[in-house]
Structure formats: structure tokens, C-alpha cells
Design a protein around this motif. Structure first.
Motif, mmCIF file in Angstrom:
data_model
loop_
_atom_site.group_PDB
_atom_site.id
_atom_site.type_symbol
_atom_site.label_atom_id
_atom_site.label_comp_id
_atom_site.label_asym_id
_atom_site.label_seq_id
_atom_site.Cartn_x
_atom_site.Cartn_y
_atom_site.Cartn_z
ATOM 1 N N SER A 42 0.827 -1.209 0.000
ATOM 2 C CA SER A 42 0.000 0.000 0.000
ATOM 3 C C SER A 42 0.861 1.260 0.000
ATOM 4 C CB SER A 42 -0.923 0.008 1.218
ATOM 5 O OG SER A 42 -1.842 -1.053 1.152
ATOM 6 N N ARG A 43 1.902 1.249 0.808
ATOM 7 C CA ARG A 43 2.803 2.402 0.873
ATOM 8 C C ARG A 43 3.451 2.641 -0.496
ATOM 9 N NH1 ARG A 43 4.659 0.713 5.410
ATOM 10 N NH2 ARG A 43 6.522 -0.243 4.570
ATOM 11 N N ASN A 44 3.896 1.568 -1.127
ATOM 12 C CA ASN A 44 4.526 1.700 -2.441
ATOM 13 C C ASN A 44 3.565 2.234 -3.491
ATOM 14 O OD1 ASN A 44 7.009 0.787 -1.523
ATOM 15 N ND2 ASN A 44 6.574 -1.348 -2.023
ATOM 16 N N GLU A 45 2.296 1.819 -3.417
ATOM 17 C CA GLU A 45 1.293 2.336 -4.353
ATOM 18 C C GLU A 45 1.135 3.843 -4.190
ATOM 19 O OE1 GLU A 45 -1.337 -1.772 -4.132
ATOM 20 O OE2 GLU A 45 -2.177 0.083 -3.356
ATOM 21 N N ILE A 46 1.034 4.301 -2.958
ATOM 22 C CA ILE A 46 0.874 5.738 -2.702
ATOM 23 C C ILE A 46 2.129 6.492 -3.138
ATOM 24 C CG2 ILE A 46 0.475 7.521 -0.952
ATOM 25 C CD1 ILE A 46 -1.991 5.729 -1.566
ATOM 26 N N GLU A 47 3.302 5.931 -2.871
ATOM 27 C CA GLU A 47 4.541 6.581 -3.302
ATOM 28 C C GLU A 47 4.609 6.677 -4.821
ATOM 29 O OE1 GLU A 47 7.515 4.277 -1.275
ATOM 30 O OE2 GLU A 47 7.206 5.361 0.615
ATOM 31 N N ASP A 48 4.112 5.643 -5.519
ATOM 32 C CA ASP A 48 4.055 5.699 -6.978
ATOM 33 C C ASP A 48 3.115 6.809 -7.443
ATOM 34 O OD1 ASP A 48 5.851 3.646 -7.219
ATOM 35 O OD2 ASP A 48 4.413 2.174 -7.999
ATOM 36 N N ILE A 49 2.015 6.987 -6.735
ATOM 37 C CA ILE A 49 1.085 8.051 -7.082
ATOM 38 C C ILE A 49 1.735 9.414 -6.850
ATOM 39 C CG2 ILE A 49 -1.072 9.179 -6.362
ATOM 40 C CD1 ILE A 49 -2.217 6.288 -6.049
ATOM 41 N N LEU A 50 2.456 9.556 -5.743
ATOM 42 C CA LEU A 50 3.159 10.824 -5.479
ATOM 43 C C LEU A 50 4.185 11.098 -6.579
ATOM 44 C CD1 LEU A 50 3.716 10.607 -1.616
ATOM 45 C CD2 LEU A 50 1.954 11.906 -2.849
ATOM 46 N N ASP A 51 4.910 10.063 -6.968
ATOM 47 C CA ASP A 51 5.880 10.221 -8.060
ATOM 48 C C ASP A 51 5.165 10.585 -9.361
ATOM 49 O OD1 ASP A 51 7.897 9.578 -6.272
ATOM 50 O OD2 ASP A 51 8.072 7.489 -6.955
ATOM 51 N N GLY A 52 4.000 9.969 -9.580
ATOM 52 C CA GLY A 52 3.215 10.289 -10.767
ATOM 53 C C GLY A 52 2.736 11.729 -10.772
ATOM 54 N N ILE A 53 2.418 12.242 -9.605
ATOM 55 C CA ILE A 53 2.033 13.657 -9.503
ATOM 56 C C ILE A 53 3.214 14.538 -9.889
ATOM 57 C CG2 ILE A 53 1.424 15.493 -7.869
ATOM 58 C CD1 ILE A 53 -0.297 13.354 -6.383
ATOM 59 N N GLU A 54 4.394 14.207 -9.377
ATOM 60 C CA GLU A 54 5.598 14.977 -9.710
ATOM 61 C C GLU A 54 5.893 14.932 -11.204
ATOM 62 O OE1 GLU A 54 8.994 13.820 -7.408
ATOM 63 O OE2 GLU A 54 8.016 14.327 -5.511
ATOM 64 N N ASN A 55 5.663 13.764 -11.823
ATOM 65 C CA ASN A 55 5.952 13.592 -13.249
ATOM 66 C C ASN A 55 4.851 14.128 -14.148
ATOM 67 O OD1 ASN A 55 8.300 12.255 -12.537
ATOM 68 N ND2 ASN A 55 7.325 10.249 -12.571
ATOM 69 N N GLY A 56 3.743 14.558 -13.554
ATOM 70 C CA GLY A 56 2.640 15.084 -14.345
ATOM 71 C C GLY A 56 1.674 14.028 -14.845
#
Length: 139
Positions: free
Chosen positions: A32-46
Motif C-alpha cells: 500500500s505504501r509503495n502504491e501511494i509513493e508511486d502516485i506521489l511520483d506520478g504527480i511529480e511527473n505530471g
């Protein structure tokens, strides 16, 4: 609360906002933590530009989980000399806790994969056991 924190990070990509999300997800399990971190990274990447609600966040996490699962299936198939598409198809037929004798569609698919790979008698048993153990680990 999580949705609000993620949306705040989307509005203002500051270290403080990211830290707030990361602090909130600390007690979650690794996946779950990794999924949220991927979403945060996706936000940074646009990759994500619109605010989440509970349903859209859940959908984004499910998409990430599915992509990771498919990547694991394809890696396993490559490591075992199998066709990745065939292994993904077999996984789609897999029913947790149901043996091959009770799941004829999966049994037929695995038999087809074994024929395509020219596996011998002992190799087929090892292949079936390994494949089912792997499938079980993904659930």
C-alpha cells in the motif's frame, strides 16, 4: 484524510506536503505504501493532474497493483522460458485454493504451455507446482 493530503501535494508540490503524506502512510503495509509513493511520483511527473476522490484514488492504486502483478508474471515467465502472454492468460484462469483437477480451464492452459515448452514428465510436475505456488504468492 489521505485523499486530502494527496490533493494538497498535487496543489503544492512541496517537501512538507510530501512528508505529510509519507507520515500518514507509514503504518500501511509495504504494498500500500509503495502504491501511494508511486502516485506521489506520478504527480511529480505530471501523470496525475486532477484531484482524487476516494474512488479515483482506489482506481489508481488498483491500476498500479495490476501493472506490478503483470510485470511479476512476465518476469517469472522469462525466468522459466515460458511465453509471457500464456502465463498471464493462465493467471487469469487461476482460482485460489482450487486444484487443477477442479479447474479444467487452467489445467488445459497449463498443459498447452507445457506442450509448447516440450517439457518431460518430471519437468511438468515441477513446472505445475512452481507455477501454482507463484500464482498463490501473488494473491
Amino acid at each position: 484524510m489521505l485523499v486530502a493530503l494527496i490533493n494538497a501535494y498535487m496543489d503544492e508540490k512541496t517537501r512538507e506536503n510530501r512528508d505529510n503524506v509519507e507520515e500518514h502512510i507509514t503504518p500501511m503495509d509495504d504494498e500500500s505504501r509503495n502504491e501511494i509513493e508511486d502516485i506521489l511520483d506520478g504527480i511529480e511527473n505530471g501523470d496525475y493532474k486532477t484531484h482524487f476522490n476516494t474512488d479515483s484514488l482506489q482506481h489508481a492504486r488498483k491500476t498500479i497493483r495490476t501493472e506490478r502483478k503483470e510485470l511479476k508474471l512476465r518476469r517469472w515467465s522469462a525466468d522459466h522460458g515460458s511465453n509471457g502472454n500464456a502465463i498471464v492468460e493462465a493467471y487469469d484462469l487461476y482460482l485460489p485454493g482450487v486444484g487443477l483437477n477442479d479447474n479444467p480451464k487452467l489445467k488445459n492452459k497449463i498443459t498447452q504451455i507445457e506442450k509448447d515448452q516440450n517439457l518431460g514428465f518430471f519437468e511438468t510436475a515441477d513446472f505445475e507446482d512452481g507455477l501454482l505456488a507463484f500464482f498463490s504468492s501473488l494473491r
